[in-house]
Motif scaffolding. Structure first.
Motif, PDB file in Angstrom:
ATOM      1  N   ARG A 186      -4.827  -0.900   8.014  1.00  0.00           N
ATOM      2  CA  ARG A 186      -5.801  -1.982   7.805  1.00  0.00           C
ATOM      3  C   ARG A 186      -7.201  -1.498   8.155  1.00  0.00           C
ATOM      4  N   GLN A 187      -7.319  -0.840   9.298  1.00  0.00           N
ATOM      5  CA  GLN A 187      -8.613  -0.324   9.725  1.00  0.00           C
ATOM      6  C   GLN A 187      -9.134   0.698   8.717  1.00  0.00           C
ATOM      7  N   CYS A 188      -8.272   1.572   8.240  1.00  0.00           N
ATOM      8  CA  CYS A 188      -8.678   2.585   7.268  1.00  0.00           C
ATOM      9  C   CYS A 188      -9.183   1.943   5.980  1.00  0.00           C
ATOM     10  N   VAL A 189      -8.464   0.950   5.488  1.00  0.00           N
ATOM     11  CA  VAL A 189      -8.881   0.284   4.251  1.00  0.00           C
ATOM     12  C   VAL A 189     -10.220  -0.411   4.464  1.00  0.00           C
ATOM     13  N   TYR A 190     -10.389  -1.068   5.605  1.00  0.00           N
ATOM     14  CA  TYR A 190     -11.682  -1.698   5.882  1.00  0.00           C
ATOM     15  C   TYR A 190     -12.793  -0.646   5.834  1.00  0.00           C
ATOM     16  N   GLU A 191     -12.549   0.459   6.510  1.00  0.00           N
ATOM     17  CA  GLU A 191     -13.568   1.508   6.585  1.00  0.00           C
ATOM     18  C   GLU A 191     -13.880   2.070   5.195  1.00  0.00           C
ATOM     19  N   MET A 192     -12.839   2.303   4.392  1.00  0.00           N
ATOM     20  CA  MET A 192     -13.063   2.866   3.046  1.00  0.00           C
ATOM     21  C   MET A 192     -13.859   1.910   2.168  1.00  0.00           C
ATOM     22  N   VAL A 209     -14.806   8.384   2.208  1.00  0.00           N
ATOM     23  CA  VAL A 209     -13.423   7.923   2.087  1.00  0.00           C
ATOM     24  C   VAL A 209     -12.451   8.951   2.651  1.00  0.00           C
ATOM     25  N   ASN A 210     -12.667  10.235   2.330  1.00  0.00           N
ATOM     26  CA  ASN A 210     -11.732  11.253   2.825  1.00  0.00           C
ATOM     27  C   ASN A 210     -11.736  11.352   4.343  1.00  0.00           C
ATOM     28  N   VAL A 211     -12.853  11.072   4.970  1.00  0.00           N
ATOM     29  CA  VAL A 211     -12.915  11.067   6.437  1.00  0.00           C
ATOM     30  C   VAL A 211     -12.085   9.896   6.985  1.00  0.00           C
ATOM     31  N   ILE A 239      -9.524   8.458   5.591  1.00  0.00           N
ATOM     32  CA  ILE A 239      -8.101   8.773   5.410  1.00  0.00           C
ATOM     33  C   ILE A 239      -7.640   9.804   6.429  1.00  0.00           C
ATOM     34  N   ASN A 240      -8.411  10.869   6.609  1.00  0.00           N
ATOM     35  CA  ASN A 240      -8.035  11.905   7.579  1.00  0.00           C
ATOM     36  C   ASN A 240      -7.934  11.346   8.992  1.00  0.00           C
ATOM     37  N   GLU A 241      -8.859  10.480   9.342  1.00  0.00           N
ATOM     38  CA  GLU A 241      -8.813   9.869  10.669  1.00  0.00           C
ATOM     39  C   GLU A 241      -7.580   8.980  10.818  1.00  0.00           C
ATOM     40  N   ALA A 242      -7.228   8.242   9.766  1.00  0.00           N
ATOM     41  CA  ALA A 242      -6.040   7.389   9.820  1.00  0.00           C
ATOM     42  C   ALA A 242      -4.775   8.237   9.969  1.00  0.00           C
ATOM     43  N   VAL A 243      -4.707   9.342   9.258  1.00  0.00           N
ATOM     44  CA  VAL A 243      -3.558  10.245   9.370  1.00  0.00           C
ATOM     45  C   VAL A 243      -3.464  10.794  10.792  1.00  0.00           C
ATOM     46  N   ASP A 244      -4.590  11.221  11.342  1.00  0.00           N
ATOM     47  CA  ASP A 244      -4.603  11.731  12.717  1.00  0.00           C
ATOM     48  C   ASP A 244      -4.178  10.648  13.711  1.00  0.00           C
ATOM     49  N   LEU A 245      -4.628   9.422  13.498  1.00  0.00           N
ATOM     50  CA  LEU A 245      -4.213   8.318  14.368  1.00  0.00           C
ATOM     51  C   LEU A 245      -2.705   8.098  14.285  1.00  0.00           C
ATOM     52  N   VAL A 296       1.132   7.349   5.954  1.00  0.00           N
ATOM     53  CA  VAL A 296      -0.205   6.751   6.019  1.00  0.00           C
ATOM     54  C   VAL A 296      -1.125   7.418   5.005  1.00  0.00           C
ATOM     55  N   ASN A 297      -1.037   8.726   4.872  1.00  0.00           N
ATOM     56  CA  ASN A 297      -1.853   9.448   3.896  1.00  0.00           C
ATOM     57  C   ASN A 297      -1.556   8.970   2.481  1.00  0.00           C
ATOM     58  N   GLY A 298      -0.286   8.845   2.143  1.00  0.00           N
ATOM     59  CA  GLY A 298       0.088   8.414   0.794  1.00  0.00           C
ATOM     60  C   GLY A 298      -0.402   7.015   0.466  1.00  0.00           C
ATOM     61  N   VAL A 299      -0.192   6.089   1.390  1.00  0.00           N
ATOM     62  CA  VAL A 299      -0.583   4.698   1.142  1.00  0.00           C
ATOM     63  C   VAL A 299      -2.104   4.559   1.093  1.00  0.00           C
ATOM     64  N   THR A 300      -2.802   5.135   2.057  1.00  0.00           N
ATOM     65  CA  THR A 300      -4.261   4.983   2.079  1.00  0.00           C
ATOM     66  C   THR A 300      -4.929   5.727   0.928  1.00  0.00           C
ATOM     67  N   SER A 301      -4.354   6.843   0.498  1.00  0.00           N
ATOM     68  CA  SER A 301      -4.899   7.547  -0.668  1.00  0.00           C
ATOM     69  C   SER A 301      -4.754   6.699  -1.923  1.00  0.00           C
ATOM     70  N   LYS A 302      -3.634   6.003  -2.033  1.00  0.00           N
ATOM     71  CA  LYS A 302      -3.427   5.121  -3.194  1.00  0.00           C
ATOM     72  C   LYS A 302      -4.430   3.964  -3.166  1.00  0.00           C
ATOM     73  N   VAL A 303      -4.681   3.405  -1.984  1.00  0.00           N
ATOM     74  CA  VAL A 303      -5.683   2.339  -1.868  1.00  0.00           C
ATOM     75  C   VAL A 303      -7.062   2.886  -2.227  1.00  0.00           C
ATOM     76  N   ALA A 304      -7.374   4.100  -1.794  1.00  0.00           N
ATOM     77  CA  ALA A 304      -8.674   4.701  -2.122  1.00  0.00           C
ATOM     78  C   ALA A 304      -8.845   4.814  -3.632  1.00  0.00           C
TER      79      ALA A 304
END
Length: 137
Positions: free
Chosen positions: A81-87, A95-97, A99-105, A119-127
């Protein structure tokens, strides 16, 4: 407070809001260490994510394959949720930052490597969805 720490604290606060229904500002205060003060980026992540939660959840639901949002762990929901808000709403962060931060989290909060990949797969699809809906910015 650097942005990575703000993201960690934001995920903790978002998790607490979902678990207990506590006020977001109170959740932020609980996430902070005794000597820490709140940070504008942290405030924005928590309040912005909650402000656009319905829209964010709709995007996540669309991006999930063979999963529902409620089936995810609360921590993964908070991270994504936080990643999507940020993107979508924090223009100064690429956007890539986000996603990378969400993956690291996800890797930091979970012992399994699969969480980071998921998380990478889902957030990349949202991006991709965001980029398509905004004309390919």
């Amino acid at each position: 407070m650097n942005r990575r720490v703000a993201r960690i604290k934001s995920v903790q606060a978002l998790y607490q809001v979902e678990m207990t229904g506590v006020d977001p500002d109170e959740a932020i205060e609980v996430a902070l260490e005794e000597d820490e003060t709140t940070d504008p980026f942290l405030q924005d992540l928590v309040h912005g994510t909650l402000q656009y939660l319905i829209e964010i959840d709709a995007m996540l639901e669309e991006a999930l394959e063979h999963w529902t949002l409620q089936r995810l762990s609360r921590i993964d929901r908070a991270i994504m949720r936080q990643c999507v808000y940020e993107m979508k709403y924090v223009e100064e962060v690429p956007v890539n930052v986000s996603i990378n931060e969400a993956v690291d989290l996800a890797k930091g909060f979970h012992a399994e490597e699969e969480s980071g990949r998921f998380v990478n797969g889902v957030t990349s699809k949202v991006a991709e969805m965001i980029q398509t809906n905004t004309g390919g910015e």
